[in-house]
Design an enzyme around this catalytic site. Sequence first.
Site, mmCIF file in Angstrom:
data_model
loop_
_atom_site.group_PDB
_atom_site.id
_atom_site.type_symbol
_atom_site.label_atom_id
_atom_site.label_comp_id
_atom_site.label_asym_id
_atom_site.label_seq_id
_atom_site.Cartn_x
_atom_site.Cartn_y
_atom_site.Cartn_z
ATOM 1 N N ASP A 95 45.152 35.807 34.786
ATOM 2 C CA ASP A 95 44.783 34.986 33.632
ATOM 3 C C ASP A 95 45.530 33.645 33.749
ATOM 4 O O ASP A 95 45.418 33.009 34.806
ATOM 5 C CB ASP A 95 45.067 35.745 32.319
ATOM 6 C CG ASP A 95 44.271 35.162 31.163
ATOM 7 O OD1 ASP A 95 43.060 34.927 31.351
ATOM 8 O OD2 ASP A 95 44.842 34.919 30.096
ATOM 9 N N ASP A 151 42.778 38.540 38.738
ATOM 10 C CA ASP A 151 43.576 37.316 38.546
ATOM 11 C C ASP A 151 44.689 37.623 37.549
ATOM 12 O O ASP A 151 44.692 38.675 36.924
ATOM 13 C CB ASP A 151 42.655 36.222 37.966
ATOM 14 C CG ASP A 151 42.041 36.690 36.657
ATOM 15 O OD1 ASP A 151 42.672 36.518 35.612
ATOM 16 O OD2 ASP A 151 40.926 37.266 36.665
HETATM 17 N N1 LIG Z 1 41.352 36.297 32.981
HETATM 18 C C1 LIG Z 1 40.231 36.834 32.515
HETATM 19 N N2 LIG Z 1 39.912 36.733 31.195
HETATM 20 C C2 LIG Z 1 38.792 37.294 30.721
HETATM 21 N N3 LIG Z 1 37.901 37.951 31.473
HETATM 22 C C3 LIG Z 1 38.173 38.061 32.777
HETATM 23 N N4 LIG Z 1 37.482 38.672 33.757
HETATM 24 C C4 LIG Z 1 38.179 38.506 34.899
HETATM 25 N N5 LIG Z 1 39.316 37.800 34.683
HETATM 26 C C5 LIG Z 1 39.334 37.516 33.352
#
Ligand SMILES: Nc1ncnc2[nH]cnc12
Length: 287
Positions: free
Chosen positions: A212, A210
């Site tokens: 974030d 992703d």
């Molecule tokens: N955006 C994110 N922040 C922290 N841990 C994660 N693991 C997968 N995506 C994450």
Amino acid sequence: MAQAVIGVIGGSGLYEIEGLSDVKQVEIDTPFGKPSDALITGVLDGVKMVFLPRHGRGHRLLPSEVPYRANIHAMKQLGVERIISVSAVGSMREEIVPGHIVIPDQFFDRTQGKRASTFFGEGVVGHVQFADPVCGDLSAILAQAATEVGATVHQGGTYICIEGPNFSTRAESNIYRSWGVDIIGMTNLPEARLAREAEICYATVALATDYDCWFEGHDDVSVEAVLATIKQNVATARNIIKAAAGLAAATRPCACESALQYAIMTDCTQLPDATRDRLALLLDKYL
Ligand SMILES: Nc1ncnc2[nH]cnc12
Ligand SMILES: CSC[C@H]1O[C@H](OP(=O)(O)O)[C@H](O)[C@@H]1O
């Protein structure tokens, strides 16, 4: 040289590895408590493997509840010399697209001191070098393996390790980006520290799941989105492990196996008996 035993710590979405023969489930106790779950031992293409799901089967443990010391100690008890960590991470760079693989070479600590991240203490003081927190040789093997199986790979990058379990605020995410980090996760830093103290090589296959929450126009990270990306890429992660295992087992040309040689400050004639017993597996060769 005998082949190294390879440990795999599976993260979110990777709760088993496939293709093992001679599979055994091993319950282990350690001086630091029980590991996240039973460990699986077996053989993959002639290589001895040990597998442990970091959050336990069924994903029961928060990042801050994972018994990191017990996990690394249990791997050491089973003779593991090199650990491949598999983790889901958020991408902090536009060019690291969800589905890409990153092999981080640095960590930045944003945990809150709630995790036991050293085997030292209680009468024995040690300071390992950690300027380069992952094994360069194992990292290069993982990058090669990931390329071979057709993944898009970013070799190197800084993993910021947050406490969680909540994802970051947008302000945090933007500030982390301004610090120059590349990926974000919640688990790898304590493992890397403990593996170094246990003289085990450690390197990570990080799957970007992703963006974030910093990237306008893209959805903010959610468990749903993370799981969807993992589902599409779990076969790639398994293929990387398979491609890397033989290469990693064949040689160990790094200095990880002697990380404690000049690290111990304490006059070892003065170790409390209980501490000597607790750390026997790690320290005996130096006492
Ligand atoms: N955006 C994110 N922040 C922290 N841990 C994660 N693991 C997968 N995506 C994450
Ligand atoms: C399910 S998203 C958050 C979760 O995923 C990562 O775990 P792991 O490193 O074990 O794959 C991240 O660190 C969080 O624990």
